[in-house]
Design a protein around this motif. Structure first.
Motif, PDB file in Angstrom:
ATOM      1  N   HIS A  29       0.834  -1.262   0.013  1.00 35.65           N
ATOM      2  CA  HIS A  29      -0.036   0.057  -0.082  1.00 35.65           C
ATOM      3  C   HIS A  29       0.986   1.247   0.010  1.00 35.65           C
ATOM      4  O   HIS A  29       1.776   1.241   0.646  1.00 35.65           O
ATOM      5  N   THR A  30       0.724   2.261  -0.737  1.00 34.67           N
ATOM      6  CA  THR A  30       1.301   3.427  -0.846  1.00 34.67           C
ATOM      7  C   THR A  30       0.499   4.692  -0.475  1.00 34.67           C
ATOM      8  O   THR A  30      -0.768   4.764  -1.048  1.00 34.67           O
ATOM      9  N   MET A  31       0.591   5.374   0.413  1.00 33.58           N
ATOM     10  CA  MET A  31       0.156   6.540   0.655  1.00 33.58           C
ATOM     11  C   MET A  31       0.882   7.830   0.394  1.00 33.58           C
ATOM     12  O   MET A  31       2.111   8.009   0.633  1.00 33.58           O
ATOM     13  N   VAL A  32       0.433   8.630  -0.621  1.00 31.90           N
ATOM     14  CA  VAL A  32       1.150  10.055  -1.089  1.00 31.90           C
ATOM     15  C   VAL A  32       0.085  11.133  -0.330  1.00 31.90           C
ATOM     16  O   VAL A  32      -0.904  11.187  -0.613  1.00 31.90           O
ATOM     17  N   GLU A  33       0.991  11.933   0.118  1.00 29.24           N
ATOM     18  CA  GLU A  33       0.545  13.325   1.006  1.00 29.24           C
ATOM     19  C   GLU A  33       1.075  14.419   0.247  1.00 29.24           C
ATOM     20  O   GLU A  33       2.290  14.567   0.208  1.00 29.24           O
ATOM     21  N   MET A  34       0.488  15.211  -0.519  1.00 28.16           N
ATOM     22  CA  MET A  34       0.847  16.284  -1.120  1.00 28.16           C
ATOM     23  C   MET A  34       0.326  17.566  -1.010  1.00 28.16           C
ATOM     24  O   MET A  34      -1.157  17.737  -0.879  1.00 28.16           O
TER      25      MET A  34
END
Ligand SMILES: NC(=O)c1ccc[n+]([C@@H]2O[C@H](COP(=O)([O-])OP(=O)(O)OC[C@H]3O[C@@H](n4cnc5c(N)ncnc54)[C@H](O)[C@@H]3O)[C@@H](O)[C@H]2O)c1
Length: 344
Positions: free
Chosen positions: A232-237
């Motif tokens: 699982h990848t979480m990207v916070e931008m």
């Protein structure tokens, strides 16, 4: 020696591409194109010995083998189609296009011209990203289960002074928000890294946003992606982390969790380390970007016909598609949640 032309003489060409091309063995920077005369002539004067054009057709006929495209995403299509028609290879800045239809048209034109269409995901060439890819490949942290990739910053501030009394909204801040916001502008790099590091596609994703500023796109975005093999990848931008602060403090980090250890990169202090049962291993940290590294790979690709680590157009299409659909999903989630609040 491959003869290169640059299309778009703005910020990223100035601090990244042009200095890097000029120092790359195997590339000769021949000409620059920008419809804005001041920009193109200013850049030609700054770097010296490069022809400047404000007419795209004349630029394309200036004796080139390939072009680097660093214009706004709204005109990438127009630039790529011109290069394809002239039989030139292309390295195009991200996001590759404004939508899937445009990207498909660009890929098709370049295929018909039998030329490479590559995408400038410059993060891949940072020693940090290359080291992380090696550590994962060597199994230093076992099987990767979770990636947490964060970049929250101010995009150089939402407002800028035009005089000591008058401040306006920065055209850069406004432009990036209108083009799709932080996930489309910056998050595409992290989406690409997750696929490239894991050698694994993204099966499904979910996205939520927060609105500090008043645009349709969220200025702070949380993207959750499930990969085919279970990671699982979480990207916070975000662009609103200090966007009105006198002293903004950005945060840029990677956290990768595996069955046998963790990898951490923190741009503050350039820390890059892996911690596992054998101890803690540090590697020299670096910036998350590497323009000279990317252009060295481009020179090799032009020499051999093998793109190497350079992302193909399809990689650009996948990252941009996910970023745009995710942003639309965040907008839809906001509208749905507002509707629920009103009915309750
Ligand atoms: N990878 C990175 O680190 C990074 C950083 C910044 C920007 N970018 C990307 O690079 C691209 C350019 O960004 P920027 O910040 O340099 O923007 P910018 O606005 O500073 O510069 C864009 C330039 O393109 C010119 N231009 C406008 N229409 C054109 C056309 N039809 N053909 C050629 N040039 C044209 C403009 O006059 C301007 O000089 C964008 O796709 C952006 O997402 C990447």
């Amino acid at each position: 020696m491959a003869k290169i032309g640059v299309m778009g003489c703005g910020a990223v060409s100035d601090f990244g591409h042009v200095p890097a091309i000029l120092q790359t063995e195997g590339l000769e920077l021949v000409s620059l194109y920008d419809p804005n005369r001041d920009r193109v002539e200013g850049m030609a004067a700054k770097f010296g010995g490069i022809r400047a054009y404000t007419n795209q057709d004349e630029f394309i006929r200036s004796g080139l083998d390939a072009v680097l495209i660093a214009s706004p995403p709204t005109v990438h299509r127009e630039n790529v189609l011109a290069a394809a028609a002239a039989g030139l290879h292309v390295l195009c800045e991200k996001p590759i296009a404004m939508n899937d239809h445009e990207a498909a048209e660009m890929i098709d034109a370049m295929k018909k011209a039998d030329r490479m269409l590559l995408v400038g995901f410059v993060y891949r060439f940072s020693p940090v990203a290359l080291q992380i890819r090696e550590w994962i490949k060597e199994g230093l942290i076992g099987e990767v289960r979770s990636l947490r990739l964060i970049y929250i910053w101010d995009l150089h501030g939402q407002y800028e002074p035009v005089s000591p009394e008058e401040w306006i909204e920065s055209p850069r801040w406004k432009g990036r928000m209108l083009e799709g916001g932080p996930m489309v502008d910056c998050g595409v790099h992290q989406i690409d890294l997750s696929r490239w590091w894991l050698h694994d596609e993204i099966e499904r994703f979910e996205c939520h946003g927060a609105w500090v500023a008043d645009y349709e796109a969220p200025d702070h975005v949380y993207l959750h992606m499930d990969h085919v093999r279970g990671a699982h990848t979480m990207v916070e931008m975000g662009f609103s982390y200090g966007h009105t602060s006198r002293e903004p403090r950005p945060e840029f980090s990677y956290h990768i969790i595996g069955t046998g250890g963790v990898i951490r990169y923190d741009r503050d202090g350039y820390i890059l380390e892996t911690r596992n049962g054998g101890g803690t291993f540090r590697s020299p940290g670096a910036s998350e970007k590497n323009f000279p590294g990317m252009h060295a790979e481009f020179a090799q690709a032009l020499r051999t016909g093998d793109p190497g680590h350079l992302p193909r157009a399809e990689d650009g299409l996948i990252a941009t598609r996910i970023a745009r659909q995710a942003t639309d999903m965040a907008i839809a989630n906001r509208l749905r949640n507002t509707a629920l609040t009103h009915t309750a």
